[in-house]
Scaffold this motif. Structure first.
Motif, PDB file in Angstrom:
ATOM      1  N   PRO A  16     118.572  -6.595  82.055  1.00  0.00           N
ATOM      2  CA  PRO A  16     119.655  -7.533  81.787  1.00  0.00           C
ATOM      3  C   PRO A  16     120.713  -7.500  82.883  1.00  0.00           C
ATOM      4  CG  PRO A  16     119.791  -5.653  80.309  1.00  0.00           C
ATOM      5  CD  PRO A  16     118.499  -5.537  81.053  1.00  0.00           C
ATOM      6  N   GLY A  17     121.134  -8.696  83.307  1.00  0.00           N
ATOM      7  CA  GLY A  17     122.160  -8.799  84.331  1.00  0.00           C
ATOM      8  C   GLY A  17     121.621  -8.807  85.742  1.00  0.00           C
ATOM      9  N   GLU A  53     116.254 -20.613  73.401  1.00  0.00           N
ATOM     10  CA  GLU A  53     117.662 -21.001  73.400  1.00  0.00           C
ATOM     11  C   GLU A  53     117.955 -21.960  72.246  1.00  0.00           C
ATOM     12  OE1 GLU A  53     120.001 -19.826  75.325  1.00  0.00           O
ATOM     13  OE2 GLU A  53     118.967 -19.024  77.070  1.00  0.00           O
ATOM     14  N   LYS A  60     122.383 -19.618  76.829  1.00  0.00           N
ATOM     15  CA  LYS A  60     123.225 -18.435  76.651  1.00  0.00           C
ATOM     16  C   LYS A  60     122.531 -17.174  77.143  1.00  0.00           C
ATOM     17  CE  LYS A  60     125.475 -17.754  72.866  1.00  0.00           C
ATOM     18  NZ  LYS A  60     125.828 -17.522  71.463  1.00  0.00           N
ATOM     19  N   TYR A  61     121.218 -17.188  77.190  1.00  0.00           N
ATOM     20  CA  TYR A  61     120.459 -15.972  77.463  1.00  0.00           C
ATOM     21  C   TYR A  61     119.790 -15.981  78.835  1.00  0.00           C
ATOM     22  CZ  TYR A  61     121.150 -15.913  72.434  1.00  0.00           C
ATOM     23  OH  TYR A  61     121.703 -15.970  71.193  1.00  0.00           O
ATOM     24  N   LYS A  63     119.595 -17.348  82.318  1.00  0.00           N
ATOM     25  CA  LYS A  63     120.506 -18.076  83.199  1.00  0.00           C
ATOM     26  C   LYS A  63     119.921 -18.238  84.595  1.00  0.00           C
ATOM     27  CE  LYS A  63     124.336 -17.892  80.559  1.00  0.00           C
ATOM     28  NZ  LYS A  63     125.572 -18.568  80.559  1.00  0.00           N
ATOM     29  N   TYR A  70     117.013 -16.003  88.779  1.00  0.00           N
ATOM     30  CA  TYR A  70     117.143 -16.066  87.331  1.00  0.00           C
ATOM     31  C   TYR A  70     117.502 -14.688  86.776  1.00  0.00           C
ATOM     32  CZ  TYR A  70     114.472 -20.251  88.302  1.00  0.00           C
ATOM     33  OH  TYR A  70     114.035 -21.443  88.822  1.00  0.00           O
ATOM     34  N   LYS A  71     118.190 -14.706  85.630  1.00  0.00           N
ATOM     35  CA  LYS A  71     118.544 -13.435  84.993  1.00  0.00           C
ATOM     36  C   LYS A  71     118.637 -13.619  83.482  1.00  0.00           C
ATOM     37  CE  LYS A  71     123.581 -13.789  85.012  1.00  0.00           C
ATOM     38  NZ  LYS A  71     124.807 -13.058  85.277  1.00  0.00           N
ATOM     39  N   GLU A  73     121.053 -12.770  80.547  1.00  0.00           N
ATOM     40  CA  GLU A  73     122.466 -12.434  80.381  1.00  0.00           C
ATOM     41  C   GLU A  73     122.592 -11.149  79.573  1.00  0.00           C
ATOM     42  OE1 GLU A  73     125.846 -12.725  81.615  1.00  0.00           O
ATOM     43  OE2 GLU A  73     125.029 -14.730  81.740  1.00  0.00           O
ATOM     44  N   LYS A  74     123.520 -10.290  79.981  1.00  0.00           N
ATOM     45  CA  LYS A  74     123.808  -9.093  79.186  1.00  0.00           C
ATOM     46  C   LYS A  74     124.515  -9.517  77.921  1.00  0.00           C
ATOM     47  CE  LYS A  74     124.375  -5.754  82.912  1.00  0.00           C
ATOM     48  NZ  LYS A  74     125.298  -4.812  83.542  1.00  0.00           N
ATOM     49  N   LEU A  75     124.063  -8.995  76.818  1.00  0.00           N
ATOM     50  CA  LEU A  75     124.676  -9.340  75.544  1.00  0.00           C
ATOM     51  C   LEU A  75     125.588  -8.205  75.102  1.00  0.00           C
ATOM     52  CD1 LEU A  75     121.559 -10.824  73.789  1.00  0.00           C
ATOM     53  CD2 LEU A  75     123.367 -12.043  74.967  1.00  0.00           C
TER      54      LEU A  75
END
Length: 76
Positions: A16-17, A53, A60-61, A63, A70-71, A73-75
């Protein structure tokens, strides 16, 4: 998810990230030398978004980091 979509999503979720270029994703998922001249990764990412999504046009997830890759997203 298709098997390839699952592999891409797993790669992103385990990091993530972290931003992955299309070439990196191709190399890690297909285990082949990078030679992506088409939009293979972009199409897979679009299909993943359509499935995970709530609003694929406002993700949101999964990106895009324009010009880089591409990544996931850190939640919180």
């Amino acid at each position: 998810l298709t098997p390839m979509e699952y592999k891409i999503l797993t790669l992103l979720m385990r990091n993530p990230g972290r931003v992955f270029s299309a070439d990196e994703i191709y190399s890690k998922v297909w285990n082949e030398d990078v030679c992506v001249a088409d939009n293979t990764i972009a199409v897979h990412i679009r299909r993943i978004r359509e499935k995970v999504e709530i609003d694929p046009k406002k993700p949101k997830y999964v990106k895009v980091v324009w010009g880089i890759g591409y990544k996931m997203e850190k939640l919180p």
